[in-house]
Scaffold this motif. Structure first.
Motif, PDB file in Angstrom:
ATOM      1  N   GLY A 169       0.841  -1.181   0.000  1.00 14.50           N
ATOM      2  CA  GLY A 169       0.000   0.000   0.000  1.00 14.50           C
ATOM      3  C   GLY A 169       0.877   1.231   0.000  1.00 14.50           C
ATOM      4  O   GLY A 169       2.048   1.187   0.383  1.00 14.50           O
ATOM      5  N   ASN A 170       0.326   2.302  -0.485  1.00 14.84           N
ATOM      6  CA  ASN A 170       1.085   3.540  -0.446  1.00 14.84           C
ATOM      7  C   ASN A 170       0.111   4.707  -0.421  1.00 14.84           C
ATOM      8  O   ASN A 170      -1.054   4.580  -0.771  1.00 14.84           O
ATOM      9  CB  ASN A 170       2.052   3.664  -1.631  1.00 14.84           C
ATOM     10  N   ILE A 171       0.610   5.823   0.028  1.00 13.37           N
ATOM     11  CA  ILE A 171      -0.180   7.040   0.080  1.00 13.37           C
ATOM     12  C   ILE A 171       0.720   8.205  -0.259  1.00 13.37           C
ATOM     13  O   ILE A 171       1.875   8.254   0.170  1.00 13.37           O
ATOM     14  CB  ILE A 171      -0.855   7.210   1.460  1.00 13.37           C
ATOM     15  N   HIS A 172       0.201   9.079  -1.081  1.00 13.62           N
ATOM     16  CA  HIS A 172       0.980  10.245  -1.496  1.00 13.62           C
ATOM     17  C   HIS A 172       0.136  11.490  -1.308  1.00 13.62           C
ATOM     18  O   HIS A 172      -1.017  11.534  -1.717  1.00 13.62           O
ATOM     19  CB  HIS A 172       1.401  10.112  -2.961  1.00 13.62           C
ATOM     20  N   GLY A 173       0.710  12.486  -0.690  1.00 12.59           N
ATOM     21  CA  GLY A 173       0.021  13.752  -0.525  1.00 12.59           C
ATOM     22  C   GLY A 173       0.916  14.890  -0.943  1.00 12.59           C
ATOM     23  O   GLY A 173       2.132  14.838  -0.802  1.00 12.59           O
ATOM     24  N   SER A 174       0.308  15.902  -1.491  1.00 15.18           N
ATOM     25  CA  SER A 174       1.105  17.054  -1.910  1.00 15.18           C
ATOM     26  C   SER A 174       0.311  18.310  -1.647  1.00 15.18           C
ATOM     27  O   SER A 174      -0.922  18.314  -1.667  1.00 15.18           O
ATOM     28  CB  SER A 174       1.466  16.970  -3.394  1.00 15.18           C
ATOM     29  N   ALA A 175       1.024  19.373  -1.397  1.00 11.98           N
ATOM     30  CA  ALA A 175       0.379  20.652  -1.117  1.00 11.98           C
ATOM     31  C   ALA A 175       1.197  21.770  -1.729  1.00 11.98           C
ATOM     32  O   ALA A 175       2.426  21.742  -1.717  1.00 11.98           O
ATOM     33  CB  ALA A 175       0.229  20.860   0.390  1.00 11.98           C
ATOM     34  N   ILE A 176       0.492  22.736  -2.265  1.00 16.97           N
ATOM     35  CA  ILE A 176       1.137  23.934  -2.783  1.00 16.97           C
ATOM     36  C   ILE A 176       1.136  24.966  -1.684  1.00 16.97           C
ATOM     37  O   ILE A 176       0.084  25.304  -1.134  1.00 16.97           O
ATOM     38  CB  ILE A 176       0.392  24.475  -4.008  1.00 16.97           C
TER      39      ILE A 176
ATOM     40  N   TYR B 171       5.227  10.958   1.063  1.00 19.80           N
ATOM     41  CA  TYR B 171       4.947   9.658   0.444  1.00 19.80           C
ATOM     42  C   TYR B 171       5.258   8.574   1.445  1.00 19.80           C
ATOM     43  O   TYR B 171       6.290   8.595   2.106  1.00 19.80           O
ATOM     44  CB  TYR B 171       5.790   9.490  -0.823  1.00 19.80           C
ATOM     45  N   ALA B 172       4.349   7.641   1.575  1.00 16.00           N
ATOM     46  CA  ALA B 172       4.573   6.519   2.473  1.00 16.00           C
ATOM     47  C   ALA B 172       4.247   5.239   1.734  1.00 16.00           C
ATOM     48  O   ALA B 172       3.287   5.175   0.970  1.00 16.00           O
ATOM     49  CB  ALA B 172       3.697   6.652   3.724  1.00 16.00           C
ATOM     50  N   ARG B 173       5.056   4.233   1.972  1.00 16.82           N
ATOM     51  CA  ARG B 173       4.899   2.967   1.262  1.00 16.82           C
ATOM     52  C   ARG B 173       5.109   1.828   2.233  1.00 16.82           C
ATOM     53  O   ARG B 173       5.978   1.900   3.101  1.00 16.82           O
ATOM     54  CB  ARG B 173       5.928   2.890   0.143  1.00 16.82           C
ATOM     55  N   SER B 174       4.319   0.783   2.058  1.00 17.73           N
ATOM     56  CA  SER B 174       4.491  -0.402   2.888  1.00 17.73           C
ATOM     57  C   SER B 174       4.359  -1.629   2.015  1.00 17.73           C
ATOM     58  O   SER B 174       3.451  -1.721   1.183  1.00 17.73           O
ATOM     59  CB  SER B 174       3.423  -0.425   3.994  1.00 17.73           C
TER      60      SER B 174
END
Lengths: 828, 355
Positions: free
Chosen positions: A393-400, A410-413
């Motif tokens: 699983g992974n999750i990616h977030g970004s913000a301006i 970014y997190a990955r497992s």
């Protein structure tokens, strides 16, 4: 004799290339930049005046959310309305954007990956006069008289900033340098350009045609067109790459670039190292394609950019991010020998924020049939203990952030449990070994435009990995072989990119890292710190002599220092010479380029090599780093003739000294020593042809090389100037991919790919008396997608090893015969 | 246009000029039936077909490769040939990699029988012709298998120490060296009538092989433990089979490879470990009566040692670090080189066919 013929043919090819280059004509459109800045109010430009160019925007190469702050209308994949409502607006969009509808009802058709700037500009050419600064990718669009300002921007892999500087001028910056295509479009040439994706792994953002080293990029679309579900499948058909597979999906898969070992390629995730200091490699089978946006593969030595272990090349895996407006997708796959996979993903984005998460599972019994040969007796056996079950699983977030800042996390497992089938050496081979892998990564990236020419970057990563290998059949001294290894790796880097002027830019930075290792097969309390400082740049030589249109130099230096007293200085020098574009009869826009690079690189001994103390082996703390000199030269040639053609030819040479080899040390143990010198050299050739935009793509690449052991391993060693084991002299890949998209139809896409790989024979004995035969593998797939509005159903049928080739990559590790896999997915 | 075509054609021509696969050497014809010396070549780890049999004709000074393949239609022995014994016109060949035993006729080298022992990793073989039995050590099972010599079926299994390797039989007692890959220290004494361990002798680090001396005592070669805490060097222990106790020992300042052979002239021969080499070392000679040691009696890097009981000649196998085909050199009892003949990958066992 055969290698002599190869050399002659390659020399002839290069000579023909140079002859073609000599026919270049002077083309003012490339060498004389025409820039018009026509504004009564120059202060509206940030830091720009009539005599200065806008600086090139640094870009991380990620697609952005599809929405943007407009007061009316929504932009959605498939259709939308756009209006210019703000003076300074960042327009972002992502994949898939099938087309965009402008406020006047015009439609601008886009490609599956999202349009490139030239597409939108093509559609706008009737609305704007276009003036281009090709060098910096800055385009000025002057509204045609009588037209009201309007704007469309939809580039999948770039951030476009637009600014209405006055009612007549719209300034658009695009970091993907497709300016040449714009120039042609402005003259109503209906041709188009090959993808110009900006590479992020090269520290200095470059496109494929700009780099002095060989680079190959596999886009997300190309990944979808391939068979397979892991990074190994993505890179296995690239030039200069050979993936060593220890049997089917559960088996270890390691990369060998340019005839060297897996420990000589550094693997990055979003530009940050994930290669293990424990054993120096990455199992490519443990990175699922679900989380990959694209893969950048750099060939050759790049220690000047990335430090230890980049002797043969660099692989940068760029992960997927939020894809636009809210999206959910799910899919499942079924295949031969109990293969099952389930995936789900969701994303949400706004102009300032985006988040994407995904989860997947994959498992198989892998009890595939194979043929076991003993002389003339052939038996069909079934592979045992090769099952696996993986969860990821992974999750990616970004913000301006305000003021030109960007923050992403970014997190990955990944966890897996699998059987290790081991070599098949008899009708009854039954290995019982099992392996567990856990891999978790957390990354933070921050960048901020401090001033116009200066951008600050910073990244941090925490990486935890755990491996357990247990074999109940191996008991030494009463102890069952049951080794575990844990690694905790923390690293932080900070750097800056500075645009000195219109002809030069530099980057500089520093990295620190701390690694802790633990395992029952290692000496206790292992930790290592590292510090590195690096600097590099891109320098355009002013007014190069004709017919050269540009000469760019790429120097770089890096200093690495480890707490184990290991230190290394790694320089790099590259040069790129491009010639003016010319036409010959029906062949248009012929653009040749020559390039060369030389570097000094090193590989740090791994923890296993230094500290191993488990069954059957002992580390050696007196090891020195391996050192190499890498050289590469070659040429690129692009032209148009019924589509776009791109040809690349490279010669490379890598000399490695003090190569570490595990050798017997008595008492049935092995220990590593710096004993070997290796020379690896050869040719990499690749060619691609896109006759109908992105509907059809034909690609072929051929690598021929020798990787020679040049020194004795012991006194009286007769094996000198022999080919290293498991290094093929020849590898060739062919593929033909078809992908047709339909608008306003329930049938949205159909496509298919056929590919073939030929791998030449490999020796498996050091005296080159025993070999594994060559093999050819043909894979096919068929893809289809139907849908209405935002809802889509997709299907993909894969067939691997269509002709049932009976082959092995590594002796004793049979590969599966023909296999099938069906994937069904839904997206909305 | 023409120029572009030339370029593209050149590219494709280059692509299809790939190196052809090498040609495998043809299977040799079957060798004549001769008195001679058989060499079992181990082969490399993981190679399913690596174990090979070489035959050397002493009289004609001829060497025959791939003897098994030549007689059996290209079939291979298997992986990792670790032991071989000759008896009554047959050869019993043991493969630890493919975990099988193959019996072949010495008159035509054709296969007579075979049996698999999956999961056993069989390493050493001893034949008790009188009882029609064979004993096989199970390298990672801390046990030995008792085999019916006629049917090759398993009769029994006896637990011993870790990583058992060499064996020797004196009377009704079977001695099993429990090497532990250097960490073991025991020799199991098995009553072959009862198939059970009578006694466990504790000697030195890494008992690897044993041989019976002319005086009836058992000589056991211990490798030492190079990675022990503390590290230990090689030793030879002399055991009385009557009392099953250690009567003497000979120490070395370096590790030993583990092989031991008894000469016909009152000497024993062991293999040292050469620094900088990978497999084996020089031959050290021990005077059985005085226990005096002559280090480097024959210099070199030897992987196996055997003594021709008829001539007293020493046959020393050089594995060439498994990086190329090996060689067997023949020395007189005084250590003078007589001749040499080529072997194959990893010559590890030498057996003499007398009739």
């Amino acid at each position: 004799m055969t290698s002599t013929i190869h050399t002659i043919i390659h020399i002839a090819l290069c000579s023909a290339f140079l002859v073609a280059s000599s026919y270049c004509t002077n083309d003012n459109s490339s060498s004389d930049v025409v820039l018009l800045i026509d504004s009564p109010n120059s202060s509206a430009f940030r830091g720009c005046s009539k005599s200065h160019y806008y600086s090139l925007e640094q870009w991380h190469g990620r697609p952005c959310p599809c929405e943007f702050p407009i007061k009316s209308g929504n932009f959605r994949p498939g259709h939308g309305r756009l209006e210019m409502v703000e003076k300074s607006l960042v327009l972002r969009t992502g994949d898939p954007c099938h087309y965009i509808k402008s406020s006047d009802g015009s439609k601008f058709f886009l490609h599956t990956l999202g349009p490139r700037l030239y597409d939108l500009v093509e559609g706008l050419s009737s609305l704007f006069q276009i003036t281009t600064d090709m060098r910096h990718g800055t385009h000025w669009l002057r509204t045609q008289p009588g037209q009201s300002p309007r704007k469309l921007a939809c580039v999948n892999e770039a951030t476009i900033e637009s600014k209405i500087v006055n009612p007549e001028i719209l300034e658009v910056k695009d970091t993907a340098l497709v300016a040449d295509s714009l120039q042609r479009l402005a003259t109503k040439d209906e041709s188009y350009s090959i993808d110009e994706i900006v590479i992020t792994a090269t520290r200095v953002p470059q496109t494929l045609s700009q780099s002095p080293s060989s680079i190959t990029v596999v886009s997300h679309k190309q990944i979808e067109e391939r068979n397979g579900s892991s990074l190994a499948n993505v890179v296995s058909s690239l030039p200069g790459v050979f993936v060593k597979e220890y049997g089917a999906s559960s088996g270890l898969k390691t990369i060998a670039q340019r005839g060297l070992g897996a420990e000589h390629t550094i693997v990055l995730l979003n530009g940050i190292r994930i290669s293990s200091f424990q054993n120096g490699l990455v199992d490519l089978g443990l990175i699922p394609v679900d989380e990959i946006e694209r893969v950048e593969v750099l060939q050759g030595g790049h220690s000047a950019a990335y430090g230890a272990d980049a002797l043969a090349g660099v692989i940068n895996v760029v992960t997927r991010t939020a894809e636009g407006t809210e999206r959910l997708s799910a899919g499942s796959s079924f295949g031969s020998w109990g293969y099952r996979a389930y995936r789900a993903a969701g994303s949400f984005s706004s102009p300032e924020f985006g988040i994407r998460g995904s989860y997947g599972e994959e498992k198989s019994t892998e009890n595939f049939p194979f043929l076991f040969h003993n002389g003339n007796v052939v038996s069909e056996l079934e592979r045992r203990n090769a099952d696996y079950h993986a969860r990821f699983g992974n999750i990616h977030g970004s913000a301006i952030l305000g003021g030109g800042g960007e923050l992403s996390a970014y997190a990955r497992s990944y966890t897996s449990e699998r059987g290790v089938g081991g070599p098949v050496v008899s009708l009854h081979s039954a290995n019982a070994a099992r392996q567990s892998d856990h891999d978790h990564i957390l990354q933070l990236n921050f960048s901020q435009q401090l001033t116009d020419p200066l951008r600050l970057r910073s990244s941090a990563q925490a990486h935890y990995s755990y491996l357990r290998y247990r074999d109940p059949n191996i008991v030494i001294g009463g102890v069952v072989l049951d080794n575990y290894f844990k690694n905790n790796d923390l690293r932080f880097s900070v750097g800056a990119d500075y645009i000195v002027n219109e002809t030069s830019r530099i980057y500089m930075g520093s990295e620190v890292g701390r690694t802790f290792a633990e395992g029952n097969g290692l000496t206790p309390d292992i930790r290592r710190s590292e510090f590195a400082a690096f600097v590099g740049g891109e320098f355009w030589i002013q007014r190069p002599p004709r017919p050269v249109s540009s000469l760019v130099l790429y120097p770089a230096f890096r200093y690495d220092r480890f707490s184990s007293s290991l230190s290394s200085f790694s320089p790099y020098a590259g040069a790129l010479l491009t010639f003016s574009e010319f036409d010959v009869e029906v062949v248009k826009h012929i653009r040749p380029a020559l390039r060369a690079a030389i570097s000094k690189n090193f590989r740090a001994p791994t923890f296993n090599e230094l500290y191993y103390s488990g069954g059957g082996g002992r580390g050696n703390q007196d090891l020195r780093p391996e050192r190499s000199i890498a050289f590469e030269c070659g040429g690129n040639l692009s032209f148009r003739m019924v589509g776009e053609h791109f040809l690349r030819i490279s010669y490379f040479l890598i000399d490695v000294a003090d190569r570490i080899v595990w050798v017997p040390a008595g008492g049935a143990t092995v220990t590593p020593k710096n004993i070997r010198e290796v020379r690896s050299h050869g040719f990499e050739n690749s060619y691609s042809w896109h006759p109908f935009r992105e509907i059809l793509a034909f690609e072929v690449n051929y690598t021929s090389l020798e990787s020679i052991k040049r020194s004795p391993d012991y006194q009286g060693d007769p094996n000198i100037n022999t080919q290293l084991i498991y290094v093929p002299h020849d590898v060739m890949n062919l593929s033909l991919a078809l992908s047709m998209e339909f608008e306003q139809s329930i049938l949205q896409m159909i496509g298919g790919t056929i590919s073939e790989q030929f791998v030449g024979f490999r020796y498996y004995s050091e005296d080159n008396s025993s070999f594994i035969p060559s093999y050819r593998i043909v894979n096919v797939n068929f893809r289809g997608q139907i849908g209405v509005d935002r809802f889509s159903l997709m299907t993909k049928l894969e067939m691997n090893n269509v002709f049932n080739e009976d082959y092995q990559v590594i002796i004793g590790y049979p590969m599966p015969l023909r296999t099938y896999r069906l994937t069904l997915g839904v997206e909305f | 246009m023409k120029r572009a075509v030339v370029i593209l054609c050149s590219f494709f021509l280059a692509s299809y000029g790939c190196k052809k696969d090498p040609t495998s050497p043809p299977t040799p014809p079957p060798p004549p039936v001769v008195k001679g010396v058989y060499v079992l070549n181990e082969g490399n780890f993981g190679d399913p077909t690596g174990a090979r049999l070489t035959l050397y004709d002493v009289n004609s000074d001829s060497t025959f490769r791939d003897v098994f393949e030549a007689a059996n239609n290209g079939m291979h022995l298997g992986s990792l040939g670790d032991d071989m014994k000759l008896l009554d016109g047959k050869a019993y060949v043991l493969m630890s990699g493919s975990e099988n035993i193959i019996v072949l006729s010495l008159s035509n080298h054709m296969i007579l029988q075979s049996a698999f022992f999956p999961g056993a990793v069989p390493h050493d073989l001893l034949i008790d012709a009188a009882r029609n039995r064979a004993y096989i050590t199970r390298l990672f099972r801390a046990s030995i298998l008792v085999i019916n010599l006629s049917t090759l079926s398993v009769i029994d299994s006896v637990s011993v120490g870790d990583n058992p390797q060499g064996m020797a039989m004196i009377g009704n007692q079977l001695y099993v060296c429990n090497s532990g890959y250097g960490s073991g220290r025991t020799v199991s004494v098995i009553d072959v009538g009862a198939d059970s361990v009578n006694k466990t002798l504790t000697i030195g680090d890494g008992p690897a092989n044993a041989a019976m001396a002319p005086d009836g005592k058992l000589w056991v070669s211990c490798t030492g433990n190079a990675f022990g805490m503390p590290a230990t060097t090689g030793k030879v222990f002399i055991i009385s089979p009557t009392l099953n106790n250690v009567t003497d020992s000979i120490s070395f300042s370096e590790n030993l490879w583990g092989s031991i052979a008894m000469g016909t002239d009152g000497h024993a021969y062991v293999i040292g470990v050469t620094s900088g080499s990978f497999y084996g070392g020089p031959i050290h000679r021990i005077n059985a009566a005085s226990k005096a040691v002559r280090l480097n009696f024959v210099g070199g890097t030897f992987y196996a040692v055997a003594v021709d009981k008829v001539t007293g000649d020493l046959y020393l196998a050089d594995a060439k670090n498994f990086a190329s085909d090996g060689e067997v050199r023949i020395y007189t009892k005084d250590g003078v080189l007589k001749k040499a003949f080529p072997a194959q990958r990893g010559p590890g066992v030498i057996a003499f066919k007398r009739e």
